[in-house]
Write a protein that holds these residues in place. Structure first.
Motif, PDB file in Angstrom:
ATOM      1  N   ALA A 206      -7.836  -9.848  -5.036  1.00 21.62           N
ATOM      2  CA  ALA A 206      -6.783  -9.219  -4.243  1.00 21.62           C
ATOM      3  C   ALA A 206      -5.396  -9.747  -4.581  1.00 21.62           C
ATOM      4  O   ALA A 206      -4.388  -9.075  -4.335  1.00 21.62           O
ATOM      5  CB  ALA A 206      -7.057  -9.414  -2.753  1.00 21.62           C
ATOM      6  N   LEU A 207      -5.324 -10.949  -5.151  1.00 18.52           N
ATOM      7  CA  LEU A 207      -4.019 -11.536  -5.442  1.00 18.52           C
ATOM      8  C   LEU A 207      -3.232 -10.680  -6.429  1.00 18.52           C
ATOM      9  O   LEU A 207      -2.008 -10.591  -6.345  1.00 18.52           O
ATOM     10  CB  LEU A 207      -4.196 -12.956  -5.998  1.00 18.52           C
ATOM     11  N   ALA A 208      -3.925 -10.044  -7.352  1.00 19.10           N
ATOM     12  CA  ALA A 208      -3.230  -9.250  -8.368  1.00 19.10           C
ATOM     13  C   ALA A 208      -2.562  -8.022  -7.785  1.00 19.10           C
ATOM     14  O   ALA A 208      -1.584  -7.519  -8.347  1.00 19.10           O
ATOM     15  CB  ALA A 208      -4.210  -8.828  -9.461  1.00 19.10           C
ATOM     16  N   VAL A 209      -3.072  -7.521  -6.667  1.00 17.17           N
ATOM     17  CA  VAL A 209      -2.457  -6.335  -6.067  1.00 17.17           C
ATOM     18  C   VAL A 209      -1.634  -6.671  -4.827  1.00 17.17           C
ATOM     19  O   VAL A 209      -0.815  -5.852  -4.390  1.00 17.17           O
ATOM     20  CB  VAL A 209      -3.532  -5.271  -5.723  1.00 17.17           C
ATOM     21  N   ARG A 210      -1.822  -7.856  -4.245  1.00  9.53           N
ATOM     22  CA  ARG A 210      -1.025  -8.251  -3.084  1.00  9.53           C
ATOM     23  C   ARG A 210       0.296  -8.900  -3.495  1.00  9.53           C
ATOM     24  O   ARG A 210       1.240  -8.939  -2.709  1.00  9.53           O
ATOM     25  CB  ARG A 210      -1.812  -9.227  -2.204  1.00  9.53           C
TER      26      ARG A 210
ATOM     27  N   PHE B 220       1.757  -6.877  -9.296  1.00 11.90           N
ATOM     28  CA  PHE B 220       1.243  -5.523  -9.140  1.00 11.90           C
ATOM     29  C   PHE B 220       2.132  -4.497  -9.838  1.00 11.90           C
ATOM     30  O   PHE B 220       1.645  -3.644 -10.601  1.00 11.90           O
ATOM     31  CB  PHE B 220       1.109  -5.189  -7.659  1.00 11.90           C
ATOM     32  N   PHE B 221       3.438  -4.561  -9.605  1.00 13.37           N
ATOM     33  CA  PHE B 221       4.313  -3.554 -10.215  1.00 13.37           C
ATOM     34  C   PHE B 221       4.455  -3.765 -11.719  1.00 13.37           C
ATOM     35  O   PHE B 221       4.638  -2.806 -12.474  1.00 13.37           O
ATOM     36  CB  PHE B 221       5.656  -3.517  -9.505  1.00 13.37           C
TER      37      PHE B 221
ATOM     38  N   ASN C  77     -11.799  -0.013  -1.310  1.00 10.50           N
ATOM     39  CA  ASN C  77     -10.361  -0.269  -1.367  1.00 10.50           C
ATOM     40  C   ASN C  77      -9.658   1.063  -1.156  1.00 10.50           C
ATOM     41  O   ASN C  77     -10.279   2.131  -1.226  1.00 10.50           O
ATOM     42  CB  ASN C  77      -9.944  -0.808  -2.741  1.00 10.50           C
ATOM     43  N   SER C  78      -8.360   1.016  -0.935  1.00  8.82           N
ATOM     44  CA  SER C  78      -7.601   2.265  -0.885  1.00  8.82           C
ATOM     45  C   SER C  78      -6.263   2.087  -1.584  1.00  8.82           C
ATOM     46  O   SER C  78      -5.737   0.971  -1.672  1.00  8.82           O
ATOM     47  CB  SER C  78      -7.385   2.745   0.559  1.00  8.82           C
ATOM     48  N   ILE C  79      -5.746   3.194  -2.085  1.00  6.14           N
ATOM     49  CA  ILE C  79      -4.441   3.215  -2.733  1.00  6.14           C
ATOM     50  C   ILE C  79      -3.536   4.149  -1.951  1.00  6.14           C
ATOM     51  O   ILE C  79      -3.947   5.250  -1.565  1.00  6.14           O
ATOM     52  CB  ILE C  79      -4.569   3.659  -4.210  1.00  6.14           C
ATOM     53  N   ASP C  80      -2.331   3.703  -1.631  1.00  3.49           N
ATOM     54  CA  ASP C  80      -1.328   4.540  -0.965  1.00  3.49           C
ATOM     55  C   ASP C  80      -0.371   5.077  -2.015  1.00  3.49           C
ATOM     56  O   ASP C  80       0.093   4.328  -2.887  1.00  3.49           O
ATOM     57  CB  ASP C  80      -0.547   3.728   0.068  1.00  3.49           C
ATOM     58  N   PHE C  81      -0.063   6.375  -1.919  1.00  3.85           N
ATOM     59  CA  PHE C  81       0.854   6.970  -2.879  1.00  3.85           C
ATOM     60  C   PHE C  81       1.607   8.118  -2.234  1.00  3.85           C
ATOM     61  O   PHE C  81       1.248   8.608  -1.149  1.00  3.85           O
ATOM     62  CB  PHE C  81       0.099   7.447  -4.129  1.00  3.85           C
ATOM     63  N   LEU C  82       2.690   8.532  -2.867  1.00  5.96           N
ATOM     64  CA  LEU C  82       3.472   9.688  -2.440  1.00  5.96           C
ATOM     65  C   LEU C  82       3.149  10.856  -3.347  1.00  5.96           C
ATOM     66  O   LEU C  82       3.100  10.707  -4.571  1.00  5.96           O
ATOM     67  CB  LEU C  82       4.975   9.369  -2.507  1.00  5.96           C
ATOM     68  N   LEU C  83       2.937  12.019  -2.744  1.00  7.11           N
ATOM     69  CA  LEU C  83       2.641  13.231  -3.503  1.00  7.11           C
ATOM     70  C   LEU C  83       3.835  14.169  -3.385  1.00  7.11           C
ATOM     71  O   LEU C  83       4.179  14.625  -2.293  1.00  7.11           O
ATOM     72  CB  LEU C  83       1.383  13.901  -2.955  1.00  7.11           C
ATOM     73  N   ASP C  84       4.488  14.441  -4.510  1.00  3.95           N
ATOM     74  CA  ASP C  84       5.673  15.294  -4.556  1.00  3.95           C
ATOM     75  C   ASP C  84       5.382  16.438  -5.521  1.00  3.95           C
ATOM     76  O   ASP C  84       5.542  16.302  -6.730  1.00  3.95           O
ATOM     77  CB  ASP C  84       6.880  14.474  -5.016  1.00  3.95           C
ATOM     78  N   GLY C  85       4.938  17.570  -4.953  1.00  3.94           N
ATOM     79  CA  GLY C  85       4.492  18.660  -5.820  1.00  3.94           C
ATOM     80  C   GLY C  85       3.254  18.236  -6.570  1.00  3.94           C
ATOM     81  O   GLY C  85       2.259  17.820  -5.966  1.00  3.94           O
ATOM     82  N   ASP C  86       3.310  18.302  -7.894  1.00  9.35           N
ATOM     83  CA  ASP C  86       2.187  17.855  -8.726  1.00  9.35           C
ATOM     84  C   ASP C  86       2.339  16.408  -9.171  1.00  9.35           C
ATOM     85  O   ASP C  86       1.464  15.887  -9.879  1.00  9.35           O
ATOM     86  CB  ASP C  86       2.055  18.746  -9.966  1.00  9.35           C
TER      87      ASP C  86
ATOM     88  N   GLU D   5       1.141   1.095  -2.927  1.00 15.43           N
ATOM     89  CA  GLU D   5       0.445  -0.187  -2.822  1.00 15.43           C
ATOM     90  C   GLU D   5      -1.062   0.034  -2.811  1.00 15.43           C
ATOM     91  O   GLU D   5      -1.552   1.156  -2.672  1.00 15.43           O
ATOM     92  CB  GLU D   5       0.864  -0.946  -1.553  1.00 15.43           C
ATOM     93  N   ILE D   6      -1.781  -1.072  -2.967  1.00 16.09           N
ATOM     94  CA  ILE D   6      -3.239  -1.095  -2.877  1.00 16.09           C
ATOM     95  C   ILE D   6      -3.625  -1.905  -1.645  1.00 16.09           C
ATOM     96  O   ILE D   6      -3.082  -2.992  -1.407  1.00 16.09           O
ATOM     97  CB  ILE D   6      -3.872  -1.750  -4.119  1.00 16.09           C
ATOM     98  N   ASN D   7      -4.553  -1.377  -0.858  1.00 20.47           N
ATOM     99  CA  ASN D   7      -5.174  -2.138   0.226  1.00 20.47           C
ATOM    100  C   ASN D   7      -6.538  -2.585  -0.272  1.00 20.47           C
ATOM    101  O   ASN D   7      -7.454  -1.766  -0.421  1.00 20.47           O
ATOM    102  CB  ASN D   7      -5.315  -1.278   1.477  1.00 20.47           C
ATOM    103  N   ALA D   8      -6.666  -3.873  -0.555  1.00 23.95           N
ATOM    104  CA  ALA D   8      -7.864  -4.391  -1.223  1.00 23.95           C
ATOM    105  C   ALA D   8      -8.956  -4.730  -0.213  1.00 23.95           C
ATOM    106  O   ALA D   8      -9.514  -5.831  -0.212  1.00 23.95           O
ATOM    107  CB  ALA D   8      -7.501  -5.610  -2.064  1.00 23.95           C
ATOM    108  N   ARG D   9      -9.275  -3.753   0.654  1.00 21.24           N
ATOM    109  CA  ARG D   9     -10.324  -3.916   1.658  1.00 21.24           C
ATOM    110  C   ARG D   9     -10.628  -2.534   2.230  1.00 21.24           C
ATOM    111  O   ARG D   9      -9.882  -1.573   1.995  1.00 21.24           O
ATOM    112  CB  ARG D   9      -9.881  -4.885   2.762  1.00 21.24           C
TER     113      ARG D   9
END
Length: 400
Positions: free
Chosen positions: A114-118, A123-124, A253-262, A268-272
């Motif tokens: 989780a450290l790599a994504v927290r 992460f970026f 796990n889950s990934i949060d993202f923004l969807l703008d058209g296509d 971010e990543i939620n590592a749980r």
């Protein structure tokens, strides 16, 4: 109602700010559940054989008390047939520590991974190296002439949107915080399960947020499974696969993202395990007869992933049904009456039901309401209607 679980079945400890969803899924998997959280809601206790309060003793804020947490985990570790510990929202900052701590149940999930994504710097940089789009990020306060206008400040150890504020509203010396430019798009997430550097996407969901004081994007629920354009879905899945390959994330796990058209951009990543697992268990009960906790255990303990088409469970298990969940926040402070608690507990749409006598301050979560409908539009209408009904119940059945 609680599924029948054999007294001789294995045990699992589930912990977080709220453990209800994990407790419910684990009971569905045929496991005896030990729940650790700060609420002790009625349906959490219904699905758990044991519950431990890990909140601050003075009840000050929605936070976990470290000493209580470790005392409870040490007790849980001594119970027979204990498989291990699964954590959810609120315990991310302690994941690596808990995965190494002596005297507590075996950690089932992401510890050091989780450290790599927290860590936002790592992460970026990882996203840039893989060519995965994300909003502009800065590790220094935005400079003149624009200054903080249009920028957010985020703390990597937060959850549920409580870690996100407008950059101009906070002390710019917040430790470990980073700045992210506000970007266009609909807030979305994808739940996935990973093992041995491979990933399977369970489904996509639309995220709901509300503004609460200085917090512009507090998590308020989700709708799903959402349908993305095939090419966009394929690119999001490819991004998840690249991240998992580089980080060796495991389990849910889950990934949060923004969807703008296509187009999409990763936040971010939620590592749980995340709350959206409830959506997929609702619309695809036959696909997950052991709950998604079962899929988490298979991945973490045995390295096994679900068998699906094109890397996405939604493509293997299409459903005519959609599900939604919405957090109801208290409009004013009140003490939960017996009548209010009983009415919510008897209501199949209500979850995270508070016990009689609980004090809920203005702006705090009261419960979570869930709904199903054959279309997103009908789902939104049902959510608004039921939300209004719950607020009326608060007004008539509880006391200030």
């Amino acid at each position: 109602m609680m599924a029948h679980v054999s007294a001789r079945a294995p045990r699992v400890a589930v912990a977080g700010l709220s453990a209800r969803l994990l407790a419910q899924s684990a009971a569905r998997a045929g496991l005896n559940v030990v729940a650790l959280d700060i609420f002790g809601d009625r349906d959490t206790r219904e699905h758990a054989g044991l519950w431990f309060d890990i909140g601050k003793p003075d009840g000050n804020g929605l936070s976990i008390d470290r000493a209580r947490l470790y005392d409870a985990l040490e007790h849980a570790a001594r119970l027979p047939r204990m498989l291990g510990l699964i954590v959810t929202s609120g315990l991310e900052p302690l994941a690596n520590e808990l995965s190494r701590a002596p005297g507590v149940p075996r950690f089932i999930g992401n510890g050091a991974q989780a450290l790599a994504v927290r860590d936002p710097r790592r992460f970026f940089a990882l996203l840039d190296e893989a060519g995965i789009p994300h909003p502009e990020v800065s590790f220094a306060a935005p400079a003149a002439p624009a200054g903080p206008e249009g920028w957010l400040v985020k703390r990597p150890d937060g959850c549920g949107g409580t870690h996100v504020e407008w950059a101009g509203d906070v002390d710019r010396t917040v430790p470990r915080a980073y700045f992210q430019r506000l970007a266009q798009g609909r807030p979305m997430s994808a739940l996935f399960v990973a093992a041995h550097r491979e990933a399977v996407v369970i489904g996509f969901a639309e995220q709901l947020t509300v503004a609460a004081g200085r917090l512009p994007f507090v998590h308020a629920g989700s709708l799903g499974p959402a349908q993305l354009p095939a090419d966009t879905a394929a690119r999001v899945i490819a991004a998840i696969e690249a991240i998992v390959w580089k980080t060796d994330l495991t389990g849910l796990n889950s990934i949060d993202f923004l969807l703008d058209g296509d187009d999409f951009s990763v936040l971010e990543i939620n590592a749980r395990p995340s709350s959206t697992m409830a959506l997929y268990e609702t619309v695809w009960p036959d696909a997950w007869p052991r709950g998604l906790v079962g899929a988490h255990l298979d991945a973490c303990l045995h390295g096994e992933l679900p068998q699906v088409a094109q890397g996405c469970a939604a493509m293997t298990h299409p459903s005519p049904l959609f599900a939604g969940q919405r957090v109801v926040f208290a409009p004013t402070g009140f003490t939960v009456s017996r009548e209010f608690s009983d009415a919510c507990f008897a209501d199949p749409a209500c979850h995270d039901v508070p016990s009689p006598g609980a004090r809920i301050e203005a702006g705090m979560p009261v419960c979570t309401m869930t709904f199903t409908a054959p279309a997103f539009a009908a789902l939104r209408d049902a959510m608004e209607r039921e939300h209004a009904r719950l607020l009326q119940r608060i007004d008539t059945l509880s006391r200030s």
